[in-house]
Scaffold this motif. Structure first.
Motif, PDB file in Angstrom:
ATOM      1  N   VAL A  73       8.570  33.906 -23.793  1.00 44.56           N
ATOM      2  CA  VAL A  73       8.255  35.274 -23.516  1.00 44.56           C
ATOM      3  C   VAL A  73       7.149  35.376 -22.457  1.00 44.56           C
ATOM      4  O   VAL A  73       6.896  36.096 -21.735  1.00 44.56           O
ATOM      5  N   ASN A  74       5.826  34.526 -22.925  1.00 44.99           N
ATOM      6  CA  ASN A  74       5.173  34.290 -22.085  1.00 44.99           C
ATOM      7  C   ASN A  74       5.292  33.885 -20.634  1.00 44.99           C
ATOM      8  O   ASN A  74       4.814  34.508 -19.584  1.00 44.99           O
ATOM      9  N   THR A  75       6.156  33.188 -20.593  1.00 47.34           N
ATOM     10  CA  THR A  75       6.502  32.669 -19.116  1.00 47.34           C
ATOM     11  C   THR A  75       7.334  33.626 -18.311  1.00 47.34           C
ATOM     12  O   THR A  75       7.328  33.754 -17.090  1.00 47.34           O
ATOM     13  N   LEU A  76       8.122  34.402 -18.881  1.00 48.65           N
ATOM     14  CA  LEU A  76       8.769  35.486 -18.278  1.00 48.65           C
ATOM     15  C   LEU A  76       7.679  36.662 -18.045  1.00 48.65           C
ATOM     16  O   LEU A  76       7.929  37.088 -16.828  1.00 48.65           O
ATOM     17  N   HIS A  77       6.841  36.851 -18.723  1.00 49.68           N
ATOM     18  CA  HIS A  77       5.826  37.723 -18.418  1.00 49.68           C
ATOM     19  C   HIS A  77       4.788  37.552 -17.372  1.00 49.68           C
ATOM     20  O   HIS A  77       4.582  38.127 -16.179  1.00 49.68           O
ATOM     21  N   ILE A  78       4.338  36.090 -17.288  1.00 50.87           N
ATOM     22  CA  ILE A  78       3.472  35.679 -16.063  1.00 50.87           C
ATOM     23  C   ILE A  78       4.436  35.441 -14.845  1.00 50.87           C
ATOM     24  O   ILE A  78       3.584  35.279 -13.804  1.00 50.87           O
ATOM     25  N   ASN A  79       5.557  35.502 -14.828  1.00 54.15           N
ATOM     26  CA  ASN A  79       6.390  35.497 -13.755  1.00 54.15           C
ATOM     27  C   ASN A  79       6.813  36.828 -13.256  1.00 54.15           C
ATOM     28  O   ASN A  79       7.943  36.936 -12.355  1.00 54.15           O
ATOM     29  N   GLY A  80       6.427  37.865 -13.809  1.00 56.66           N
ATOM     30  CA  GLY A  80       6.529  39.179 -13.141  1.00 56.66           C
ATOM     31  C   GLY A  80       7.871  39.810 -13.638  1.00 56.66           C
ATOM     32  O   GLY A  80       8.065  40.866 -12.655  1.00 56.66           O
ATOM     33  N   VAL A 112       3.579  39.034 -35.188  1.00 53.23           N
ATOM     34  CA  VAL A 112       3.975  40.232 -34.250  1.00 53.23           C
ATOM     35  C   VAL A 112       3.214  40.599 -33.158  1.00 53.23           C
ATOM     36  O   VAL A 112       3.324  40.498 -31.848  1.00 53.23           O
ATOM     37  N   GLN A 113       1.773  40.410 -33.272  1.00 53.47           N
ATOM     38  CA  GLN A 113       0.717  40.614 -32.404  1.00 53.47           C
ATOM     39  C   GLN A 113       0.647  39.421 -31.328  1.00 53.47           C
ATOM     40  O   GLN A 113       0.480  39.869 -30.168  1.00 53.47           O
ATOM     41  N   ALA A 114       1.063  38.217 -32.025  1.00 49.08           N
ATOM     42  CA  ALA A 114       1.051  37.028 -30.897  1.00 49.08           C
ATOM     43  C   ALA A 114       2.254  37.264 -29.770  1.00 49.08           C
ATOM     44  O   ALA A 114       2.025  36.953 -28.401  1.00 49.08           O
ATOM     45  N   LEU A 115       3.153  37.797 -30.462  1.00 52.35           N
ATOM     46  CA  LEU A 115       4.545  37.894 -29.460  1.00 52.35           C
ATOM     47  C   LEU A 115       4.061  39.120 -28.439  1.00 52.35           C
ATOM     48  O   LEU A 115       4.374  39.035 -27.253  1.00 52.35           O
ATOM     49  N   GLU A 116       3.419  40.280 -28.906  1.00 51.92           N
ATOM     50  CA  GLU A 116       3.015  41.073 -27.964  1.00 51.92           C
ATOM     51  C   GLU A 116       1.878  40.667 -26.950  1.00 51.92           C
ATOM     52  O   GLU A 116       2.217  41.159 -25.723  1.00 51.92           O
ATOM     53  N   MET A 117       1.022  40.013 -27.342  1.00 52.54           N
ATOM     54  CA  MET A 117       0.054  39.170 -26.462  1.00 52.54           C
ATOM     55  C   MET A 117       0.771  38.393 -25.545  1.00 52.54           C
ATOM     56  O   MET A 117       0.326  38.534 -24.353  1.00 52.54           O
ATOM     57  N   ALA A 118       1.932  37.724 -25.857  1.00 52.32           N
ATOM     58  CA  ALA A 118       2.555  36.920 -25.192  1.00 52.32           C
ATOM     59  C   ALA A 118       3.545  37.659 -24.041  1.00 52.32           C
ATOM     60  O   ALA A 118       3.617  37.164 -22.908  1.00 52.32           O
ATOM     61  N   GLY A 119       3.737  38.936 -24.244  1.00 51.60           N
ATOM     62  CA  GLY A 119       4.321  39.751 -23.174  1.00 51.60           C
ATOM     63  C   GLY A 119       5.485  40.731 -23.650  1.00 51.60           C
ATOM     64  O   GLY A 119       6.240  41.200 -22.774  1.00 51.60           O
ATOM     65  N   VAL A 120       5.820  40.610 -25.050  1.00 56.35           N
ATOM     66  CA  VAL A 120       6.872  41.393 -25.298  1.00 56.35           C
ATOM     67  C   VAL A 120       6.725  42.965 -25.324  1.00 56.35           C
ATOM     68  O   VAL A 120       5.697  43.576 -25.691  1.00 56.35           O
ATOM     69  N   ASP A 121       7.475  43.525 -24.359  1.00 56.97           N
ATOM     70  CA  ASP A 121       7.323  45.099 -24.332  1.00 56.97           C
ATOM     71  C   ASP A 121       8.177  45.984 -25.275  1.00 56.97           C
ATOM     72  O   ASP A 121       7.803  47.144 -25.822  1.00 56.97           O
ATOM     73  N   GLN A 122       9.135  45.203 -25.961  1.00 57.70           N
ATOM     74  CA  GLN A 122      10.207  45.912 -26.975  1.00 57.70           C
ATOM     75  C   GLN A 122      10.601  45.135 -28.120  1.00 57.70           C
ATOM     76  O   GLN A 122      11.335  43.846 -27.476  1.00 57.70           O
ATOM     77  N   PHE A 123      10.814  45.445 -29.252  1.00 59.71           N
ATOM     78  CA  PHE A 123      11.506  44.377 -30.258  1.00 59.71           C
ATOM     79  C   PHE A 123      12.624  44.927 -30.511  1.00 59.71           C
ATOM     80  O   PHE A 123      13.004  46.339 -30.984  1.00 59.71           O
TER      81      PHE A 123
END
Length: 305
Positions: A73-80, A112-123
């Motif tokens: 998730v975080n890798t996807l997030h930081i790559n835009g 849950v909050q860790a995944l949100e911080m990593a970059g999840v926009d929807q679950f």
């Protein structure tokens, strides 16, 4: 180029091809593996900027599954990417959900909050352990249910005098919903006492079970002691055949052999939210129902053209 891409951890390999087939999603080009020291490694082999990424992954034991999902998730997030939708067939740590016990962790909220911080926009999740967990999501959250899937399968058995049972009071809403899917109005509620972790005692059975076929509904089986204790009490109260429908079967907790040898159960229905481990062969007592159509139905409206 495809605007929607599917990424997956190693937790649910059997679901990946099925979701691709049912949704038309393209499986992205990436490599998820391990460094020499065992740490999770990930390399994206094609651009993901401004794409909608669906990240499929459960986090049942071992903890590697959770680390993989966070890393992905975080890798996807930081790559835009434009959006990350986490599709989680089984969200672990559901028992650690209570804020009113100061001496224990609240891991459900933490992760849950860790995944949100990593970059999840929807679950997108499937049958959470308790409704308390729903309060911890700060982003959009859709909870799916396998209850209708079970109801359709049970109807094919042509059972008479079928009564729905919840093994504890926390499952009343789930059992009531399932009963409605079967066209039933009443359920049987078992009151239990937990003298220690993973130990249960039946205090009271609320409802008539004598001479009836029963279906015990629950969200998950770990050790199996809860439904085992419930089934024994129901049999003692005069129940006929006992069936069980449980969304998540956690194989690592040791319930498989115990329940397989328990004569009180006629049939145990589970889903593929957690895959059957390699080398494990289920007996005819167990039947695995597929969840991919439920997940695909939820994914399709989110696809961006």
């Amino acid at each position: 180029m495809d605007q929607n891409l599917l990424f997956a951890t190693n937790s649910n390999p059997d679901l990946v091809d099925e979701i691709v087939r049912l949704t038309g999603l393209r499986l992205a080009n990436y490599r998820l593996g391990r460094f020499a020291d065992g740490e999770v490694s990930l390399h994206l082999d094609s651009p993901v900027a401004l794409k909608v990424a669906f990240a499929l992954g459960s986090f049942f034991p071992p903890a590697e599954n959770l680390i993989e999902l966070l890393t992905l998730v975080n890798t996807l997030h930081i790559n835009g990417v434009a959006k990350v939708v986490a599709v989680i067939p089984y969200m672990g740590y559901g028992k650690s959900d209570r804020l009113d016990h100061p001496s224990i962790p609240v891991n459900a909220r933490l992760f849950v909050q860790a995944l949100e911080m990593a970059g999840v926009d929807q679950f997108i999740t499937l049958d959470l352990h308790s409704q308390i967990i729903s309060r911890y999501f700060r982003t959009t959250h859709l909870e799916l249910s396998a209850m209708n899937l079970f109801a359709k399968r049970i109807e094919t058995l042509g059972l008479t005098d079928l009564t729905v049972v919840t093994p504890d009071q926390g499952g009343i809403d789930r059992a009531t919903s399932y009963a409605k899917d079967l066209g039933k109005n009443d359920i049987v509620v078992i009151e239990k006492h937990r003298p220690a972790d993973d130990e249960t005692e039946v205090v009271k059975i609320n409802g008539d079970v004598a001479g009836k076929n029963l279906i015990i509904i629950d969200d998950m089986i770990q050790t199996g002691k809860t439904i085992q204790t419930a089934a024994a009490a129901l049999k003692q109260a005069g129940a006929d055949d006992i069936y069980t429908a449980v969304t998540h079967f956690v194989y690592s907790a040791g319930a498989l052999e115990t329940l397989n040898n328990d004569v009180n159960f006629k049939k145990i229905f589970i889903t593929n939210s957690i895959p059957v481990p390699a080398g494990v062969k289920l007996s005819e007592k167990f039947e695995v129902l597929p969840t991919q159509e439920i997940l695909a139905y939820a994914i399709k409206p989110l696809l961006t053209s």
